[in-house]
Design an enzyme around this catalytic site. Structure first.
Site, PDB file in Angstrom:
ATOM      1  N   SER A 148      73.025  36.655  24.621  1.00 38.59           N
ATOM      2  CA  SER A 148      72.977  37.808  25.517  1.00 38.59           C
ATOM      3  C   SER A 148      74.134  37.733  26.496  1.00 38.59           C
ATOM      4  CB  SER A 148      71.678  37.802  26.352  1.00 38.59           C
ATOM      5  OG  SER A 148      70.539  37.628  25.539  1.00 38.59           O
ATOM      6  N   ASN A 172      77.786  36.840  32.527  1.00 41.82           N
ATOM      7  CA  ASN A 172      77.542  35.527  31.922  1.00 41.82           C
ATOM      8  C   ASN A 172      77.154  35.725  30.470  1.00 41.82           C
ATOM      9  OD1 ASN A 172      77.031  32.684  31.734  1.00 41.82           O
ATOM     10  ND2 ASN A 172      74.841  33.085  31.964  1.00 41.82           N
ATOM     11  N   ASP A 191      69.681  33.493  34.928  1.00 43.24           N
ATOM     12  CA  ASP A 191      69.666  34.177  33.618  1.00 43.24           C
ATOM     13  C   ASP A 191      68.713  35.379  33.601  1.00 43.24           C
ATOM     14  OD1 ASP A 191      71.459  32.235  32.670  1.00 43.24           O
ATOM     15  OD2 ASP A 191      69.821  30.918  32.047  1.00 43.24           O
ATOM     16  N   HIS A 221      74.812  33.906  27.587  1.00 35.87           N
ATOM     17  CA  HIS A 221      73.719  32.935  27.504  1.00 35.87           C
ATOM     18  C   HIS A 221      73.246  32.860  26.045  1.00 35.87           C
ATOM     19  CE1 HIS A 221      70.427  30.504  28.975  1.00 35.87           C
ATOM     20  NE2 HIS A 221      69.608  31.222  28.215  1.00 35.87           N
TER      21      HIS A 221
HETATM   22  C1  GAR Z   1      78.071  28.726  24.850  1.00 35.39           C
HETATM   23  O1  GAR Z   1      77.167  28.611  23.792  1.00 35.39           O
HETATM   24  C2  GAR Z   1      77.441  29.481  25.996  1.00 35.39           C
HETATM   25  O2  GAR Z   1      76.580  30.502  25.592  1.00 35.39           O
HETATM   26  C3  GAR Z   1      76.664  28.384  26.672  1.00 35.39           C
HETATM   27  O3  GAR Z   1      77.526  27.272  26.640  1.00 35.39           O
HETATM   28  C4  GAR Z   1      78.355  27.347  25.476  1.00 35.39           C
HETATM   29  C5  GAR Z   1      79.791  27.203  25.915  1.00 35.39           C
HETATM   30  O4  GAR Z   1      80.641  27.094  24.809  1.00 35.39           O
HETATM   31  N1  GAR Z   1      76.314  28.759  28.008  1.00 35.39           N
HETATM   32  C6  GAR Z   1      75.188  28.376  28.608  1.00 35.39           C
HETATM   33  O5  GAR Z   1      74.356  27.674  28.074  1.00 35.39           O
HETATM   34  C7  GAR Z   1      75.020  28.891  30.023  1.00 35.39           C
HETATM   35  N2  GAR Z   1      73.696  28.678  30.477  1.00 35.39           N
HETATM   36  P1  GAR Z   1      82.195  27.329  24.957  1.00 35.39           P
HETATM   37  O6  GAR Z   1      82.679  26.444  26.094  1.00 35.39           O
HETATM   38  O7  GAR Z   1      82.762  26.896  23.635  1.00 35.39           O
HETATM   39  O8  GAR Z   1      82.425  28.798  25.248  1.00 35.39           O
END
Ligand code: GAR
Length: 193
Positions: A136, A107, A145, A109
């Site tokens: 991360s 994942n 997480d 995060h």
């Molecule tokens: C990213 O910033 C990712 O790190 C976050 O969602 C966004 C997705 O963007 N993930 C989380 O918060 C998971 N808990 P994307 O769809 O443009 O890749």
């Protein structure tokens, strides 16, 4: 060659970077992009890049997370997936599912774990007066997480930053970090027994 599935819920910019990195030198092959939201913008991007997509809408399952995850597991098995990358997949996965994929699921995060597990990471970093933020990549374990961190990137928090400014700065780093970590992870991958 290891079969990779990327799970998304939204725009899929991290997914796109992972797919772009999966050239002939890559130890993985993108078998599937799956979204729990039919409207996720990342689905069209994946299709345009020639990758199979599936939608498994969580809403008809209501509170029955276990049944949603049973269906998810079936789809992943049908595509002979070896490794899952969560990339903005905004569903918490239950212990049974995570245990079944232990050692095979990553994942990304948007915080410097162990700080700010869960949601609203950038807002919380600003509230705390932090000077640095980041992202991360970690292995997924049943606790949210909390799995082993495989890599991190840091960015400065600048005076006057909004949560959106910070999210944008961190996202740029996510796009560099996740492909790098996935390559390394797959190069060293040994299927958990
Ligand atoms: C990213 O910033 C990712 O790190 C976050 O969602 C966004 C997705 O963007 N993930 C989380 O918060 C998971 N808990 P994307 O769809 O443009 O890749």
């Amino acid at each position: 060659m290891l079969n990779v599935a990327i799970l998304i819920s939204g725009g899929g910019s991290n997914m796109q970077r992972l797919l772009e990195d999966m050239d002939e030198t890559h130890p993985g092959c993108a078998r599937l992009v799956l979204s729990n939201r039919p409207e996720a913008g990342g689905l069209a991007k994946a299709q345009a890049m020639g990758v199979a997509t599936e939608v498994l809408d969580h809403r008809p399952f209501g509170e029955d997370r276990a049944r949603f995850e049973t269906e998810l597991h079936k789809i992943l098995k049908a595509y002979q997936v070896d490794v899952i990358c969560l990339a903005g997949f905004m569903r918490i996965l239950g212990t049974d599912f995570v245990s079944a994929w232990r050692g095979r699921m990553l994942n990304i995060h948007p915080s410097l774990l162990p700080k700010y597990q869960g949601l609203h990471t950038h807002h919380r970093a600003l509230e705390a007066g932090d000077k640095r933020a980041g992202c991360s990549v970690h292995e997924v374990v049943p606790q949210l997480d909390a799995g082993p961190v495989l890599g991190q990137s840091e960015v400065p928090i600048l005076p006057g930053d909004t949560a959106q400014d910070l999210a944008n700065r961190v996202l740029e780093q996510e796009h560099l970090l996740y492909p790098k970590i996935l390559r390394t992870f797959l190069t060293r991958f040994e299927p958990p027994s």
